[in-house]
Design a protein around this motif. Sequence first.
Motif, PDB file in Angstrom:
ATOM      1  N   GLU A  40      10.080   7.139  53.885  1.00  0.00           N
ATOM      2  CA  GLU A  40      10.121   5.844  53.201  1.00  0.00           C
ATOM      3  C   GLU A  40       9.473   5.924  51.817  1.00  0.00           C
ATOM      4  O   GLU A  40       9.935   5.282  50.880  1.00  0.00           O
ATOM      5  CB  GLU A  40       9.432   4.801  54.070  1.00  0.00           C
ATOM      6  N   LEU A  41       8.412   6.722  51.692  1.00  0.00           N
ATOM      7  CA  LEU A  41       7.820   6.923  50.369  1.00  0.00           C
ATOM      8  C   LEU A  41       8.807   7.635  49.440  1.00  0.00           C
ATOM      9  O   LEU A  41       8.903   7.301  48.251  1.00  0.00           O
ATOM     10  CB  LEU A  41       6.524   7.736  50.494  1.00  0.00           C
ATOM     11  N   GLY A  42       9.546   8.599  49.982  1.00  0.00           N
ATOM     12  CA  GLY A  42      10.564   9.257  49.168  1.00  0.00           C
ATOM     13  C   GLY A  42      11.671   8.313  48.755  1.00  0.00           C
ATOM     14  O   GLY A  42      12.151   8.354  47.618  1.00  0.00           O
ATOM     15  N   ALA A  43      12.070   7.426  49.679  1.00  0.00           N
ATOM     16  CA  ALA A  43      13.103   6.442  49.339  1.00  0.00           C
ATOM     17  C   ALA A  43      12.616   5.489  48.254  1.00  0.00           C
ATOM     18  O   ALA A  43      13.369   5.130  47.332  1.00  0.00           O
ATOM     19  CB  ALA A  43      13.505   5.659  50.594  1.00  0.00           C
ATOM     20  N   LEU A  44      11.343   5.079  48.333  1.00  0.00           N
ATOM     21  CA  LEU A  44      10.799   4.195  47.313  1.00  0.00           C
ATOM     22  C   LEU A  44      10.739   4.900  45.961  1.00  0.00           C
ATOM     23  O   LEU A  44      11.030   4.297  44.925  1.00  0.00           O
ATOM     24  CB  LEU A  44       9.413   3.709  47.725  1.00  0.00           C
ATOM     25  N   ALA A  45      10.380   6.191  45.964  1.00  0.00           N
ATOM     26  CA  ALA A  45      10.345   6.935  44.712  1.00  0.00           C
ATOM     27  C   ALA A  45      11.741   7.041  44.095  1.00  0.00           C
ATOM     28  O   ALA A  45      11.914   6.883  42.875  1.00  0.00           O
ATOM     29  CB  ALA A  45       9.756   8.327  44.948  1.00  0.00           C
ATOM     30  N   VAL A  46      12.752   7.292  44.922  1.00  0.00           N
ATOM     31  CA  VAL A  46      14.131   7.368  44.411  1.00  0.00           C
ATOM     32  C   VAL A  46      14.576   6.010  43.878  1.00  0.00           C
ATOM     33  O   VAL A  46      15.250   5.915  42.843  1.00  0.00           O
ATOM     34  CB  VAL A  46      15.069   7.870  45.521  1.00  0.00           C
ATOM     35  N   LEU A  47      14.163   4.933  44.559  1.00  0.00           N
ATOM     36  CA  LEU A  47      14.524   3.598  44.088  1.00  0.00           C
ATOM     37  C   LEU A  47      13.869   3.283  42.749  1.00  0.00           C
ATOM     38  O   LEU A  47      14.487   2.668  41.874  1.00  0.00           O
ATOM     39  CB  LEU A  47      14.125   2.560  45.134  1.00  0.00           C
ATOM     40  N   VAL A  48      12.626   3.705  42.564  1.00  0.00           N
ATOM     41  CA  VAL A  48      11.963   3.492  41.274  1.00  0.00           C
ATOM     42  C   VAL A  48      12.688   4.261  40.170  1.00  0.00           C
ATOM     43  O   VAL A  48      12.865   3.759  39.044  1.00  0.00           O
ATOM     44  CB  VAL A  48      10.482   3.909  41.374  1.00  0.00           C
TER      45      VAL A  48
ATOM     46  N   PHE B 158      19.883   5.764  52.285  1.00  0.00           N
ATOM     47  CA  PHE B 158      20.099   6.787  53.306  1.00  0.00           C
ATOM     48  C   PHE B 158      18.831   7.575  53.620  1.00  0.00           C
ATOM     49  O   PHE B 158      18.771   8.251  54.648  1.00  0.00           O
ATOM     50  CB  PHE B 158      21.200   7.750  52.849  1.00  0.00           C
ATOM     51  N   LEU B 159      17.827   7.502  52.760  1.00  0.00           N
ATOM     52  CA  LEU B 159      16.594   8.237  53.014  1.00  0.00           C
ATOM     53  C   LEU B 159      15.680   7.538  54.021  1.00  0.00           C
ATOM     54  O   LEU B 159      14.803   8.171  54.598  1.00  0.00           O
ATOM     55  CB  LEU B 159      15.834   8.450  51.700  1.00  0.00           C
ATOM     56  N   ILE B 160      15.852   6.245  54.219  1.00  0.00           N
ATOM     57  CA  ILE B 160      14.992   5.512  55.148  1.00  0.00           C
ATOM     58  C   ILE B 160      15.528   5.657  56.563  1.00  0.00           C
ATOM     59  O   ILE B 160      16.715   5.414  56.814  1.00  0.00           O
ATOM     60  CB  ILE B 160      14.909   4.024  54.756  1.00  0.00           C
ATOM     61  N   PRO B 161      14.712   6.059  57.520  1.00  0.00           N
ATOM     62  CA  PRO B 161      15.183   6.187  58.911  1.00  0.00           C
ATOM     63  C   PRO B 161      15.653   4.842  59.457  1.00  0.00           C
ATOM     64  O   PRO B 161      15.131   3.788  59.092  1.00  0.00           O
ATOM     65  CB  PRO B 161      13.946   6.700  59.666  1.00  0.00           C
ATOM     66  N   ARG B 162      16.622   4.904  60.358  1.00  0.00           N
ATOM     67  CA  ARG B 162      17.158   3.673  60.946  1.00  0.00           C
ATOM     68  C   ARG B 162      16.326   3.191  62.132  1.00  0.00           C
ATOM     69  O   ARG B 162      16.382   2.013  62.478  1.00  0.00           O
ATOM     70  CB  ARG B 162      18.608   3.895  61.418  1.00  0.00           C
ATOM     71  N   HIS B 163      15.577   4.075  62.772  1.00  0.00           N
ATOM     72  CA  HIS B 163      14.777   3.704  63.940  1.00  0.00           C
ATOM     73  C   HIS B 163      13.337   4.137  63.718  1.00  0.00           C
ATOM     74  O   HIS B 163      13.058   5.108  62.999  1.00  0.00           O
ATOM     75  CB  HIS B 163      15.322   4.352  65.224  1.00  0.00           C
ATOM     76  N   GLU B 164      12.436   3.392  64.356  1.00  0.00           N
ATOM     77  CA  GLU B 164      11.019   3.730  64.279  1.00  0.00           C
ATOM     78  C   GLU B 164      10.768   5.027  65.034  1.00  0.00           C
ATOM     79  O   GLU B 164      11.449   5.350  66.016  1.00  0.00           O
ATOM     80  CB  GLU B 164      10.167   2.608  64.872  1.00  0.00           C
ATOM     81  N   ARG B 165       9.781   5.778  64.583  1.00  0.00           N
ATOM     82  CA  ARG B 165       9.464   7.048  65.242  1.00  0.00           C
ATOM     83  C   ARG B 165       8.798   6.780  66.588  1.00  0.00           C
ATOM     84  O   ARG B 165       8.198   5.735  66.812  1.00  0.00           O
ATOM     85  CB  ARG B 165       8.551   7.871  64.348  1.00  0.00           C
TER      86      ARG B 165
END
Length: 366
Positions: free
Chosen positions: A102-110, A289-296
């Motif tokens: 999720e941190l990687g997805a936020l970085a890509v979004l920024v 697509f980088l954010i997982p669809r289900h909780e770990r």
Amino acid sequence: MGALALAVAAPVAYVAGFTVFKVTGRRMPRLTGARFLHTAWTLASSPAWLVGLGLLVGGMVVQSIVLTRIPVSAVVPMYGPVMVVLLLVAVTNFRERVTPGELGALAVLVLALLAFAAAGGLLRGTAPAGPAGPWDPHAPLWKVALLIGPSLLFPLWLFVVRDSPVDGRHAKRVTGVAFGLGAGVLVGCAESSGAAIARLLRHDPSAWQAVLRTPHPSIVVVAGLFGAGLAQIGLQRCRLSVVIIMLAVGSKASLWLGGIMVYGQPWPDTPRTFALSAVGLVLAAASVFLIPRHEREEPAGEPAAEEAAVPDRTPFAPRRERDGRDGWAAPVLPAPVVRPPAVPRSAAAMRYEALRNEGAGRGDRA
């Protein structure tokens, strides 16, 4: 600079409204689109939820005014700093954990928002390049239908088909990607129609009759309320950080594409701005697509914390009470009465009892 200040105020109002939704959802029974009347009654009868809805409406009004002054390519990047602040609020106030993905997805979004900011001329420290565009309130109905129709199909599927009140005890918890995207697409449609209304009223604030003859007020009301309701359902079950980030992606993509393809916003006029806008769209899609669809999975011995169930108290709630987690409780039946088994008796014991009863009968006659 006044328009840029308003452009920053709009996402702040959105985040404040959705934060109120998150807090309010903890005190509500479980909401689901499969029980539409129950969900609508629960939301409409909650004063706190209506306050959050008022903040969203205020942010949408400010957003509509801003879109008549500066290009949509300059409005979209204003959500970057607010997303970072939102992540801090989710971690500190709501104790949400953030995974590396999720941190990687936020970085890509920024990075995507930075590409949009470069395309809009915001990184040069000057006013946004280009006019705001017409936001044509008299756009052809077939174009409006092409924008609204597909935008409603996915959220309606979430409401009616996918969102079931029985998830199963061992079902994996979702992170909220679908809820955020569905609500974001609806909010983006409402924002586009709101900008068309603001354009129509900009030079003549009394032209409400002309506004009512267009489909834009109905689109704002229907898409806005459905988007707020779907966001509330997602925020009640999932984390604030994931739902709102995905909502921002869906709403700004819908606003940007709809403004250009339907409402007459200018296309990127140079190869540089076109390339930067394309890179921004690709990166925004990659962040989804980088954010997982289900909780770990939680480690053994450390079950995930669950909020206490709130009983249904609306006129549309079923008579049987829910168990608060995953399904409907079976009716409680009274415990059966267990009687001891009869002890078999011998023939001699039966003759002895008969003689004793006969002797007792003679004594009574005497």
